[in-house]
Design a protein around this motif. Sequence first.
Motif, short mmCIF file in Angstrom:
data_model
loop_
_atom_site.label_atom_id
_atom_site.label_comp_id
_atom_site.label_asym_id
_atom_site.label_seq_id
_atom_site.Cartn_x
_atom_site.Cartn_y
_atom_site.Cartn_z
N ILE A 48 0.86 -1.19 0.00
CA ILE A 48 0.00 0.00 0.00
C ILE A 48 0.89 1.24 0.00
O ILE A 48 1.69 1.43 0.91
CB ILE A 48 -0.94 0.00 1.22
N ASP A 49 0.74 2.06 -1.02
CA ASP A 49 1.49 3.32 -1.16
C ASP A 49 0.57 4.45 -0.73
O ASP A 49 -0.47 4.68 -1.34
CB ASP A 49 1.92 3.50 -2.62
N THR A 50 0.95 5.19 0.31
CA THR A 50 0.04 6.18 0.89
C THR A 50 0.27 7.61 0.40
O THR A 50 -0.31 8.55 0.95
CB THR A 50 0.14 6.15 2.44
N HIS A 51 1.09 7.77 -0.66
CA HIS A 51 1.34 9.13 -1.14
C HIS A 51 2.09 9.08 -2.47
O HIS A 51 3.30 8.87 -2.50
CB HIS A 51 2.14 9.91 -0.09
N ARG A 52 1.33 9.21 -3.56
CA ARG A 52 1.98 9.26 -4.87
C ARG A 52 1.23 10.25 -5.76
O ARG A 52 0.02 10.18 -5.90
CB ARG A 52 2.00 7.90 -5.55
N HIS A 53 1.98 11.18 -6.35
CA HIS A 53 1.39 12.16 -7.27
C HIS A 53 1.28 11.49 -8.64
O HIS A 53 2.11 11.69 -9.53
CB HIS A 53 2.24 13.42 -7.33
N MET A 54 0.20 10.74 -8.81
CA MET A 54 0.08 9.87 -9.97
C MET A 54 -0.01 10.67 -11.27
O MET A 54 0.45 10.21 -12.31
CB MET A 54 -1.12 8.95 -9.79
N TRP A 55 -0.57 11.86 -11.23
CA TRP A 55 -0.74 12.65 -12.44
C TRP A 55 0.59 13.06 -13.06
O TRP A 55 0.67 13.37 -14.25
CB TRP A 55 -1.58 13.90 -12.15
N GLN A 56 1.67 13.00 -12.28
CA GLN A 56 2.98 13.41 -12.77
C GLN A 56 3.74 12.29 -13.49
O GLN A 56 4.85 12.51 -13.99
CB GLN A 56 3.80 13.96 -11.61
N THR A 57 3.13 11.12 -13.58
CA THR A 57 3.82 9.97 -14.17
C THR A 57 4.07 10.16 -15.66
O THR A 57 4.98 9.53 -16.23
CB THR A 57 3.02 8.68 -13.90
N ALA A 58 3.30 11.01 -16.32
CA ALA A 58 3.55 11.31 -17.74
C ALA A 58 4.93 11.92 -17.94
O ALA A 58 5.48 11.89 -19.05
CB ALA A 58 2.47 12.25 -18.29
N MET A 59 5.50 12.48 -16.87
CA MET A 59 6.83 13.11 -16.94
C MET A 59 7.89 12.21 -16.31
O MET A 59 8.89 12.70 -15.77
CB MET A 59 6.79 14.47 -16.24
N ARG A 60 7.72 10.92 -16.42
CA ARG A 60 8.59 9.96 -15.75
C ARG A 60 10.08 10.26 -15.99
O ARG A 60 10.55 10.34 -17.12
CB ARG A 60 8.28 8.55 -16.23
N GLY A 61 10.82 10.45 -14.89
CA GLY A 61 12.25 10.64 -14.96
C GLY A 61 12.71 12.02 -15.40
O GLY A 61 13.91 12.31 -15.36
N TYR A 62 11.77 12.89 -15.78
CA TYR A 62 12.14 14.21 -16.30
C TYR A 62 12.91 15.03 -15.27
O TYR A 62 13.85 15.73 -15.59
CB TYR A 62 10.85 14.94 -16.71
N GLY A 63 12.51 14.92 -13.99
CA GLY A 63 13.13 15.72 -12.94
C GLY A 63 14.16 14.97 -12.12
O GLY A 63 14.36 15.27 -10.94
N ALA A 64 14.85 14.02 -12.74
CA ALA A 64 15.78 13.16 -11.99
C ALA A 64 16.85 13.94 -11.24
O ALA A 64 17.33 13.50 -10.21
CB ALA A 64 16.44 12.16 -12.95
#
Length: 458
Positions: A48-64
């Motif tokens: 169970i993951d209690t905190h994920r900004h799922m809407w930002q997944t389209a930018m996967r790895g962009y802010g590494a």
Amino acid sequence: MDDARRVLPGADVLVVDDRIAAVGTGLAVPEGTVEIDASGGIVMPGMIDTHRHMWQTAMRGYGADWTLTQYFVWYYLEWGKVFRPEDIHAGNLLSAIESVDAGVTTTVDWSHGLQTIDHAQAAVDALRAVPGRFVLAYGNIQQSPGTWSGTSEFRSFASGLAGGDLLGFQMAFDVTGDPAFPERPAFEVARDLGLSVTTHAGVWGATSDDSIKLMYDNGFMTPSTVYVHAASLSTDSYQRIAATGGSVSVSTESEQSAGQGYPPTWALRAHDIPVSLSQDTSVWWSGDLFSAMRSTLSADRSREHLEAHKNNQTVTHAALRAEQVVEWATRGGAHAIGRSDLGSLEEGKKADLILIKNDASPAMFPILNPYGHIVFQAQRADIHTVVIDGRIVKKDHALVDIDLDTARHHIEQTVDYLRSTLGDENWRKGMNPDIPTTKVLDNPYTYTDYQSSTTHGQ
């Protein structure tokens, strides 16, 4: 995975409909039952993951390579506002599929990009399109929480989702510490609607002890409140959280890399504060709770050793055990979201469970210490089977009845839109954004200009 943290070698788990009907050795197999051979593997509750900004997944790895400040600049001040409802949908859809694939059977979508009800509906539609269990934590970083939560449209939307089984509902907003307490109306709405609040607390410079004190003095700290990060708080604030029964969602990889503060499990354990785990955002990290468990155990032990070394002492026995971290990833998450029917492998509980098994991996044998194996040896590629609400959604390492091609199509459209909207130069600069001089960097919220001595001074 029960109160005694028992390990049951060679045991069977019988699922009937959406529940665990029995756990034990040599169970009778009812006629017509689908059998899955788990030999050589580990059956455990879904994570169970209690905190994920799922809407930002389209930018996967962009802010590494971002700092937290650069994250604030890109999403809060500059480009987060250009996301359309269909972009929220695309990110949520991919993130939801990723959760299922990684054995995360319940994910709290800390959805603070919901600028309109249309954005919120798009987020919900994406979550409902995937056979997982989710909680929509509604937020909007472009507007004061006292404003967006006070509309009739929000109340109607919230009332339509509250109390759901496969899709729960929370409110997600932060408290800046402004003595005017502009977030008060949002807390009052949450109280009126019977909704839990999840809030980024103890984020270096942005949300401090002043935030906790405001919540406490005004009676808004409750057992259902989830404090995300809580990495830059004083002993006084930890005591307030402990006294009011709240829990903390620790995002260790985020805290280590972005700068919220040192991952606080060592302090939370000292105050007996319940812990759950989370992965924050795929704009930096993955949606993989194996990584969360591993990094959390390592960070806690590192702190324990460093504190001992300061006093010329040596740690001879680790205080935090692998079994406790696995518990935080399962039962801890269930406690945080108020679902006592999730997170454990016991008769009568919801049938959300996973099988970790990979006969092609040299790292999956021998299994001598199951808890240690889960934390330090296993990885998402070893997820053989996932069952959510009694439904098989992954089997033999392959997703079942999940359309990954459609998710890829939506993501490609969103990335194309964002690149064209930003332009080539801004797109390239966005991976290492400049810091504006016109905004207080540690208060990214535009609805208040509050500063304090705990940030950059008056």
